[in-house]
Write a protein that holds these residues in place. Structure first.
Motif, short mmCIF file in Angstrom:
data_model
loop_
_atom_site.label_atom_id
_atom_site.label_comp_id
_atom_site.label_asym_id
_atom_site.label_seq_id
_atom_site.Cartn_x
_atom_site.Cartn_y
_atom_site.Cartn_z
N VAL A 190 0.90 -1.20 0.00
CA VAL A 190 -0.10 -0.06 0.02
C VAL A 190 0.81 1.30 -0.09
O VAL A 190 1.84 1.29 0.80
N THR A 191 0.56 2.08 -0.77
CA THR A 191 1.53 3.29 -1.08
C THR A 191 0.67 4.54 -0.76
O THR A 191 -0.37 4.65 -0.52
N GLY A 192 1.56 5.76 -0.68
CA GLY A 192 0.94 6.83 -0.25
C GLY A 192 -0.01 7.92 -1.04
O GLY A 192 0.30 8.82 -1.42
N GLY A 193 -1.26 7.41 -1.12
CA GLY A 193 -2.30 7.98 -1.59
C GLY A 193 -3.50 8.23 -0.98
O GLY A 193 -3.64 7.10 -0.09
N ILE A 194 -4.51 8.86 -1.15
CA ILE A 194 -5.66 8.75 -0.53
C ILE A 194 -6.51 7.69 -0.85
O ILE A 194 -7.15 7.18 0.14
N ALA A 195 -6.23 6.87 -2.00
CA ALA A 195 -6.82 5.67 -2.18
C ALA A 195 -6.48 4.55 -1.23
O ALA A 195 -7.20 3.33 -1.46
N PRO B 173 2.89 -1.62 3.99
CA PRO B 173 2.63 -0.25 3.51
C PRO B 173 4.16 0.41 3.43
O PRO B 173 5.06 0.08 4.05
N THR B 174 4.03 1.67 2.71
CA THR B 174 5.35 2.45 2.78
C THR B 174 5.11 3.50 3.82
O THR B 174 3.85 3.56 4.43
N GLU B 175 6.19 4.12 4.28
CA GLU B 175 5.99 5.12 5.51
C GLU B 175 5.13 6.04 4.95
O GLU B 175 4.26 6.56 5.91
N ASP B 176 5.03 6.60 3.78
CA ASP B 176 4.15 7.39 3.27
C ASP B 176 2.56 6.95 3.53
O ASP B 176 1.62 7.95 3.85
N ALA B 177 2.34 5.78 3.14
CA ALA B 177 1.01 5.20 3.11
C ALA B 177 0.54 5.32 4.59
O ALA B 177 -0.66 5.41 4.73
N LEU B 178 1.25 5.12 5.75
CA LEU B 178 0.84 5.23 7.02
C LEU B 178 0.34 6.50 7.31
O LEU B 178 -0.38 6.67 8.30
N ARG B 179 0.73 7.59 6.52
CA ARG B 179 0.05 8.97 6.74
C ARG B 179 -1.41 9.00 6.46
O ARG B 179 -1.93 9.68 6.75
N PHE B 180 -1.66 8.06 5.65
CA PHE B 180 -3.00 8.17 5.07
C PHE B 180 -4.08 7.00 5.90
O PHE B 180 -5.03 7.43 6.25
N VAL B 181 -3.49 5.88 5.91
CA VAL B 181 -4.10 4.75 6.86
C VAL B 181 -2.97 4.30 7.84
O VAL B 181 -1.97 3.69 7.42
N ALA C 1 -1.00 2.26 -6.09
CA ALA C 1 0.34 2.35 -6.64
C ALA C 1 0.58 3.79 -6.99
O ALA C 1 0.06 4.32 -7.95
N THR C 2 1.33 4.59 -6.23
CA THR C 2 1.57 5.81 -6.63
C THR C 2 2.69 5.96 -7.55
O THR C 2 3.35 5.02 -7.91
N ALA C 3 2.65 7.28 -8.13
CA ALA C 3 3.69 7.56 -9.39
C ALA C 3 5.01 7.04 -8.80
O ALA C 3 5.84 6.87 -9.40
N ASN C 4 5.18 7.85 -7.37
CA ASN C 4 6.62 7.33 -6.96
C ASN C 4 7.08 6.00 -6.76
O ASN C 4 8.13 5.67 -7.29
N THR C 5 6.05 5.24 -6.30
CA THR C 5 6.35 3.74 -6.31
C THR C 5 6.41 3.23 -7.56
O THR C 5 7.42 2.27 -7.72
N LEU C 6 5.77 3.53 -8.56
CA LEU C 6 5.85 2.88 -10.02
C LEU C 6 7.37 3.19 -10.49
O LEU C 6 7.79 2.40 -11.33
N PRO D 298 -2.60 1.47 -10.14
CA PRO D 298 -2.35 3.00 -9.94
C PRO D 298 -3.14 3.76 -9.46
O PRO D 298 -4.75 3.68 -9.89
N ALA D 299 -3.05 4.88 -8.86
CA ALA D 299 -3.92 5.98 -8.41
C ALA D 299 -2.97 7.03 -8.52
O ALA D 299 -2.17 7.29 -7.79
N MET D 300 -3.71 8.17 -9.13
CA MET D 300 -2.86 9.64 -8.91
C MET D 300 -3.73 10.61 -9.65
O MET D 300 -4.69 10.10 -10.57
N HIS D 301 -3.39 11.80 -9.66
CA HIS D 301 -4.17 12.78 -10.56
C HIS D 301 -3.88 12.73 -11.84
O HIS D 301 -2.76 12.10 -12.38
N GLU E 32 -2.87 14.47 -14.44
CA GLU E 32 -1.41 15.10 -14.82
C GLU E 32 -0.22 14.25 -14.33
O GLU E 32 0.62 13.86 -15.40
N MET E 33 -0.22 13.74 -13.38
CA MET E 33 0.75 12.78 -12.84
C MET E 33 0.55 11.49 -13.76
O MET E 33 1.71 10.73 -14.26
N TRP E 34 -0.41 10.93 -13.97
CA TRP E 34 -0.88 9.63 -14.67
C TRP E 34 -0.30 9.95 -16.03
O TRP E 34 0.12 9.04 -16.84
#
Ligand SMILES: Cc1cc2nc3c(=O)[nH]c(=O)nc-3n(C[C@H](O)[C@H](O)[C@H](O)COP(=O)(O)O)c2cc1C
Length: 423
Positions: A7-12, A34-42, A83-88, A115-118, A120-122
């Motif tokens: 699980v990576t760091g996005g709202i999804a 999870p990534t460290e960033d993912a834990l900021r979300f859940v 999957a964030t842009a960063n993790t991809l 994948p999940a992202m805005h 523009e990032m996608w």
């Protein structure tokens, strides 16, 4: 099954709580990484409670168990969702600075990313190139879908629904990448590398500045073909003849579909013959007017000007767009025509289709029955597919998207059988 859920760091990330639960309830041993960033979300407690197992993010925890490679080695399936842009990007580069990174490098199990992202990032070339590399390595990509994103934005980038991801992942584990996509839009990649031209909608031939001769084609079937091909990896040029914005929306949101709007048969001919030269597959789903008005009135035709003597419209034949494309086809190009026919029986429908296929010289003709109550302005369709040997090779249908998927399967099968023009 031993499943690693990255699980990576996005709202999804919140949607992956449902994904984890679905997998656990399916009787699987789910290890959430999870990534460290993912834990900021859940937070960790949620993942531990849902998966019923301890959760770590770092390679420096549980060292005696050599957890940084053990999870990957033991896994039967690895899912990264979201999957964030960063993790991809990290996956593409093979970076291993956290537990998810080492697990992904250590595993030989099938890997699926959602994948999940805005938007523009996608759509950024970096992300798209990373995806292409990952696909080449056999990673299966589910989604993203088009829809509401974080904030007020909407467009492609929304993570697929947990049920869809779970179903694709379990199919992947059961039968490899091919079956992971079967029946699930957005998960197959078998059109990757192909350039496709699709025409959709219906041409309009002007009578005067306010009136035209048109037809009832909405463009839904052609748009469904374009979207299905793009989601299966193709680059698509979509020529849309008078297709409503709402019908075009899904195609418009897709990063690998280029849309060009046209109005008349002449405009469609110019755009189609220019675009056809450089593509592998042409799907002519647009309904093109056979005739146009010989002389278009400069000003509006008015009843009072012609009182008692209604005007007579003289029609002239439009150029046969498909014939021009067939004549100029490069080697290896597959041409698909459409025929919407009224017929008393299926036999008559197919016979009309066979005659049209011979007349046009296409590799595949998709025939569908139309009438006052069928074919147009509905979400459903049935296509009878006739090949160059005049054989009915498949009848595909259901929703227009399902019909499109069946058509694409048939085209791939034809191309696999013979890469040379079938004429
Ligand atoms: C509120 C918020 C939402 C975010 N949503 C996403 C997202 O959906 N997709 C994405 O790629 N990055 C998103 N980001 C950026 C990532 O969190 C950031 O790139 C992070 O470094 C990702 O780390 P990871 O891939 O190791 O989890 C978001 C950031 C914030 C603050």
């Amino acid at each position: 099954m031993f499943i690693v859920l990255g699980v990576t760091g996005g709202i999804a990330a919140y949607k992956s709580i449902v994904l984890a639960r679905l997998l656990v309830e399916g009787g699987h041993e789910v290890h959430v990484v999870p990534t460290e960033d993912a834990l900021r979300f859940v937070g960790k407690p949620t993942w531990e409670a849902i998966s019923r197992r301890p959760v770590t993010t770092s390679v420096h925890e549980d060292v005696p168990e050599v957890r940084h490679v053990a999870l990957g080695q033991r896994a039967d399936l690895v899912i990264v969702a979201p999957a964030t842009a960063n993790t991809l990007a990290k996956m593409t580069a093979g970076l291993a600075d956290d537990l998810l990174g080492t697990t992904l490098l250590a595993t030989r199990a099938p890997v699926l990313v959602a994948p999940a992202m805005h938007t523009e990032m996608w759509q950024h070339p970096a992300t798209q190139q990373n995806l292409a590399t990952l696909r080449d390595r056999g990673v299966v990509v589910v989604g993203p879908e088009s829809g509401r994103l974080t904030g007020d934005d909407s467009g492609p980038g929304r993570m697929s629904e947990p049920e869809q991801i779970a179903a694709a992942a379990l199919r992947l584990a059961a039968g490899g990448a091919e079956s992971a996509g079967a029946g699930t839009p957005g998960t197959r990649d078998d059109w990757h590398g192909l350039a496709v031209l699709v025409t959709a909608g219906g041409t309009r031939e002007p009578i005067d500045p306010v009136r035209y001769l048109g037809n009832r084609s909405s463009g839904r079937q052609g748009v469904a073909v374009a979207v299905a091909a793009a989601e299966r990896g193709a680059r698509v040029r979509l020529l849309a003849a008078n297709v409503e914005d709402a019908v075009l929306a899904e195609a418009g949101a897709h990063p690998t579909i280029r849309i060009e709007r046209v109005g008349t048969a002449a405009e469609l001919e110019a755009a189609a013959s220019a675009a056809a030269a450089g593509v592998d597959v042409v799907v002519m789903a647009a309904a093109v007017a056979d005739y146009r008005v010989d002389s278009v009135a400069e000003g509006k035709l008015r009843k009072e000007d012609t009182a008692g003597a209604p005007p007579v419209l003289r029609l002239v034949e439009n150029p046969d767009i498909l014939a021009g494309i067939v004549a100029a086809r490069p080697a290896g190009q597959t041409l698909v025509g459409f025929a919407a026919e009224t017929a008393e029986s299926e036999e008559e429908l197919l016979e009309r289709g066979r005659r049209k296929r011979r007349r046009k010289g296409v590799d595949l003709l998709a025939v569908n029955a139309v009438g006052w109550a069928e074919g147009f302005e509905t979400g459903r369709n049935t296509l009878h597919l006739i090949d160059a040997a005049d054989e009915l090779i498949a009848t595909v249908g259901g929703s227009k998207r399902e019909a499109a998927e069946g058509l694409l399967d048939a085209v791939l099968a034809l191309r696999g059988r013979d890469e040379t023009p079938l004429g």
